[in-house]
Design an enzyme around this catalytic site. Structure first.
Site, PDB file in Angstrom:
ATOM      1  CD  GLU A  98      26.471-101.393  28.173  1.00 39.43           C
ATOM      2  OE1 GLU A  98      25.439-101.932  27.811  1.00 39.43           O
ATOM      3  OE2 GLU A  98      27.446-102.042  28.616  1.00 39.43           O
ATOM      4  CE  LYS A  99      32.510 -95.452  34.657  1.00 39.27           C
ATOM      5  NZ  LYS A  99      33.715 -94.687  34.288  1.00 39.27           N
ATOM      6  CE  LYS A 111      28.903-116.060  28.981  1.00 41.07           C
ATOM      7  NZ  LYS A 111      27.507-116.325  28.571  1.00 41.07           N
ATOM      8  CG  HIS A 166      29.030-112.862  32.478  1.00 35.48           C
ATOM      9  ND1 HIS A 166      28.796-112.233  31.280  1.00 35.48           N
ATOM     10  CD2 HIS A 166      28.128-113.881  32.545  1.00 35.48           C
ATOM     11  CE1 HIS A 166      27.806-112.846  30.642  1.00 35.48           C
ATOM     12  NE2 HIS A 166      27.388-113.853  31.389  1.00 35.48           N
ATOM     13  CE  LYS A 216      28.468-104.179  26.027  1.00 38.20           C
ATOM     14  NZ  LYS A 216      27.459-104.792  26.906  1.00 38.20           N
ATOM     15  NE  ARG A 275      23.645-118.651  22.670  1.00 35.81           N
ATOM     16  CZ  ARG A 275      24.154-117.442  22.774  1.00 35.81           C
ATOM     17  NH1 ARG A 275      23.661-116.448  22.069  1.00 35.81           N
ATOM     18  NH2 ARG A 275      25.160-117.198  23.606  1.00 35.81           N
ATOM     19  CE  LYS A 306      24.845-107.585  22.539  1.00 32.35           C
ATOM     20  NZ  LYS A 306      26.207-107.394  23.024  1.00 32.35           N
ATOM     21  CD  GLU A 316      25.201-113.129  28.426  1.00 29.82           C
ATOM     22  OE1 GLU A 316      25.706-114.237  28.265  1.00 29.82           O
ATOM     23  OE2 GLU A 316      25.618-112.115  27.824  1.00 29.82           O
ATOM     24  NE  ARG A 334      31.864-122.060  27.404  1.00 28.25           N
ATOM     25  CZ  ARG A 334      31.131-121.227  26.678  1.00 28.25           C
ATOM     26  NH1 ARG A 334      31.460-121.025  25.410  1.00 28.25           N
ATOM     27  NH2 ARG A 334      30.112-120.600  27.185  1.00 28.25           N
TER      28      ARG A 334
HETATM   29  P1  ADP Z   1      28.510-110.239  23.289  1.00 28.46           P
HETATM   30  O1  ADP Z   1      27.044-110.374  22.969  1.00 28.46           O
HETATM   31  O2  ADP Z   1      29.311-109.730  22.141  1.00 28.46           O
HETATM   32  O3  ADP Z   1      29.076-111.466  23.931  1.00 28.46           O
HETATM   33  P2  ADP Z   1      28.025-108.886  25.840  1.00 28.46           P
HETATM   34  O4  ADP Z   1      27.249-107.649  25.901  1.00 28.46           O
HETATM   35  O5  ADP Z   1      27.347-110.145  26.288  1.00 28.46           O
HETATM   36  O6  ADP Z   1      28.608-109.051  24.352  1.00 28.46           O
HETATM   37  O7  ADP Z   1      29.344-108.739  26.660  1.00 28.46           O
HETATM   38  C1  ADP Z   1      30.317-109.761  26.677  1.00 28.46           C
HETATM   39  C2  ADP Z   1      31.248-109.587  27.857  1.00 28.46           C
HETATM   40  O8  ADP Z   1      31.846-108.277  27.823  1.00 28.46           O
HETATM   41  C3  ADP Z   1      30.588-109.656  29.218  1.00 28.46           C
HETATM   42  O9  ADP Z   1      30.539-110.956  29.721  1.00 28.46           O
HETATM   43  C4  ADP Z   1      31.518-108.814  30.064  1.00 28.46           C
HETATM   44  O10 ADP Z   1      32.646-109.564  30.433  1.00 28.46           O
HETATM   45  C5  ADP Z   1      31.977-107.740  29.112  1.00 28.46           C
HETATM   46  N1  ADP Z   1      31.156-106.530  29.247  1.00 28.46           N
HETATM   47  C6  ADP Z   1      29.995-106.241  28.618  1.00 28.46           C
HETATM   48  N2  ADP Z   1      29.540-105.017  28.950  1.00 28.46           N
HETATM   49  C7  ADP Z   1      30.433-104.504  29.818  1.00 28.46           C
HETATM   50  C8  ADP Z   1      30.552-103.249  30.530  1.00 28.46           C
HETATM   51  N3  ADP Z   1      29.650-102.275  30.396  1.00 28.46           N
HETATM   52  N4  ADP Z   1      31.625-103.072  31.325  1.00 28.46           N
HETATM   53  C9  ADP Z   1      32.556-104.051  31.458  1.00 28.46           C
HETATM   54  N5  ADP Z   1      32.518-105.232  30.821  1.00 28.46           N
HETATM   55  C10 ADP Z   1      31.478-105.467  30.009  1.00 28.46           C
END
Ligand code: ADP
Length: 447
Positions: free
Chosen positions: A200-201, A237, A208, A158, A292, A116, A275, A338
């Site tokens: 990340e902030k 989700k 989303h 993350k 995927r 990532k 995303e 779902r």
């Molecule tokens: P994963 O791969 O573990 O699913 P993601 O990076 O896709 O992680 O993030 C999953 C969810 O987390 C996103 O759909 C969102 O709801 C939340 N999210 C991710 N990054 C942020 C962020 N910087 N600030 C707020 N919410 C976030």
């Protein structure tokens, strides 16, 4: 086109792939674990081989056994579905070195976007907005603390190899940040064998929104518009829809263009999802590229009329995409709920058990993608999703009404499900007006 492929997955997505293959005249080889032995959906494959014990690590994730099944089954390609080995670049590489096509991106592209932090760097290079955060990996606590002060709390830690919300932690202050770093590293090390983290902030009150893309090996790369997946619980989700409500045409176009720019830069082929999170002001930020087919892909199929699984097979077989960007239109409104075997009153705890009664909805604009039936035993070993209920209608208002009607018809006895939760969501004024963010469910129904 391939003559015969192996589907390295189970449940509804395996069935979804068998069906697409049958229509294309492609034979299918299924694999199953001891827990899935005798499952009815396996009858819709041409052949099936047992690959081991119920635990995924002892069957669906055992690369050597999956490859053996592919060799015995004499297939030309493997479709990994989602989950299990779908985003395992090592597996993709092994498939190809055994001269079996992996139905997905190249292992190089997969490894790149699966990191990532690397994907974030690439996004920046091609002017795709990313969430403000660390330039690279976070090396130590002191660096994280000073960066968090620059960005302002809350911040999100993350895992670079992360997925499924694992290795992700929010921190509100210095003390919490230090603890969160250790927790995220430990969780990431345990889940992915890689403790790399970045910062990340934390975007407050985000939506989303993701863009479906597909690219072939001849330079063709298109988007199939967006899906709004804001309705989540614990970062997973629950409801998805397309088009995204309250997304202006200009932002939609910018997001879709950004997604195509990114996949081109990554030399990415086959289907994937870019995303983004969108803040309350409407600014969007890239968060990750999923290499995927996703659970929610039928939402896009309904509004575009394009069968994504067939398109994946065509691309993997070396053909050109059978459509150009101009051919792709977003028509009407689609929603997916779902249906999980989970107890919404007990924090969505999985509820494995036997389905003693099942009534499946139907009628105009209704699609139910599911492998379950009366007497089906929901296994504790796998994901709790038992089906995906989808609707497609001319407008979002009609789609909501249709989904409410379909949910009222869907009747599952024997295991608790997310159906009552979906009914509450579909009845909620905030959902109708789309005044929601990713924390809506937890805030609205805290218990
Ligand atoms: P994963 O791969 O573990 O699913 P993601 O990076 O896709 O992680 O993030 C999953 C969810 O987390 C996103 O759909 C969102 O709801 C939340 N999210 C991710 N990054 C942020 C962020 N910087 N600030 C707020 N919410 C976030």
């Amino acid at each position: 086109m391939f003559k015969r492929i192996l589907v390295a997955n189970r449940g509804e997505i395996a069935l979804r792939i068998f069906r697409a293959c049958r229509e294309l005249g492609v034979e299918t080889v299924a694999i199953f674990s001891e827990a899935d032995r005798g499952a009815a959906y396996l009858e819709l494959a041409d052949e099936a081989y047992c690959v081991g014990l119920p635990k995924a690590a002892d069957s669906y994730l055992k690369i050597d056994r999956v490859i053996s099944a592919a060799e015995i089954g004499n297939v030309q390609a493997i479709h990994p579905g989602y989950g299990f080995l779908a985003e395992n670049a090592h597996f993709a590489e092994i498939c190809r070195s055994c001269e079996i096509e992996f139905i997905g991106p190249s292992h190089e592209a997969m490894a790149l976007v699966g990191d990532k932090n690397a994907a974030r760097r690439l996004a920046k290079e091609v002017n795709v907005p990313t969430v403000p955060g660390s330039e690279g990996l976070v090396e130590d606590e002191a660096q994280a603390v000073s960066l968090a002060h620059e960005l302002g709390f809350p911040v999100l830690i993350k895992a670079s190899a992360g997925g499924g919300g694992r290795g992700m932690r929010v921190a509100l202050n210095d003390l919490a940040l230090k603890a969160a770093i250790q927790q995220a590293q430990a969780e990431a090390e345990a889940a992915f064998g890689n403790a790399d983290i970045y910062l990340e902030k934390y975007v407050e009150h985000p939506r989303h929104i993701e863009v479906q893309i597909i690219a072939d090996n001849h330079g063709g790369a298109v988007h199939l518009f967006e899906r709004d997946c804001t309705m989540q619980r614990r970062h997973q989700k629950l409801v998805e829809e397309s088009p995204a409500p309250r997304l202006d045409a200009e932002t939609r176009q910018e997001m879709c263009d950004a997604a195509v720019r990114l996949i081109r830069a990554a030399n990415y082929t086959n289907a994937g999802t870019v995303e983004f999170i969108v803040d309350p002001s409407g600014s969007f930020y890239f968060i990750e590229l999923n290499a995927r087919i996703q659970v929610e892909h039928p939402v896009t199929e309904l509004v575009t009329g394009i069968d994504l699984i067939k398109a994946q097979l065509l691309v993997a077989a070396g053909e050109k995409l059978p459509f150009t960007q101009d051919d792709i239109r977003q028509s009407g409104a689609s929603i997916e709920c779902r249906i999980n075997a989970e107890d919404p009153d007990k924090n969505f705890r999985p509820t494995p058990g036997t389905i003693t009664r099942l009534r499946v909805p139907g009628g105009f604009g209704v699609r139910f993608d599911s492998h379950v039936h009366e007497g089906y035993v929901v296994s504790p070993y796998y994901d709790s999703m038992i089906g995906k209920l989808l609707v497609h209608q001319p407008t979002r208002r009609e789609a909501i009404a249709c989904m409410k009607r379909a949910l009222s018809e869907l009747h599952v006895e024997g295991v608790k499900t997310t159906i009552p939760m979906h009914q509450k969501i579909l009845d909620h004024a905030a959902f109708h007006e789309s005044r929601v963010d990713t924390t809506f469910i937890e805030r609205t129904w805290p218990s």
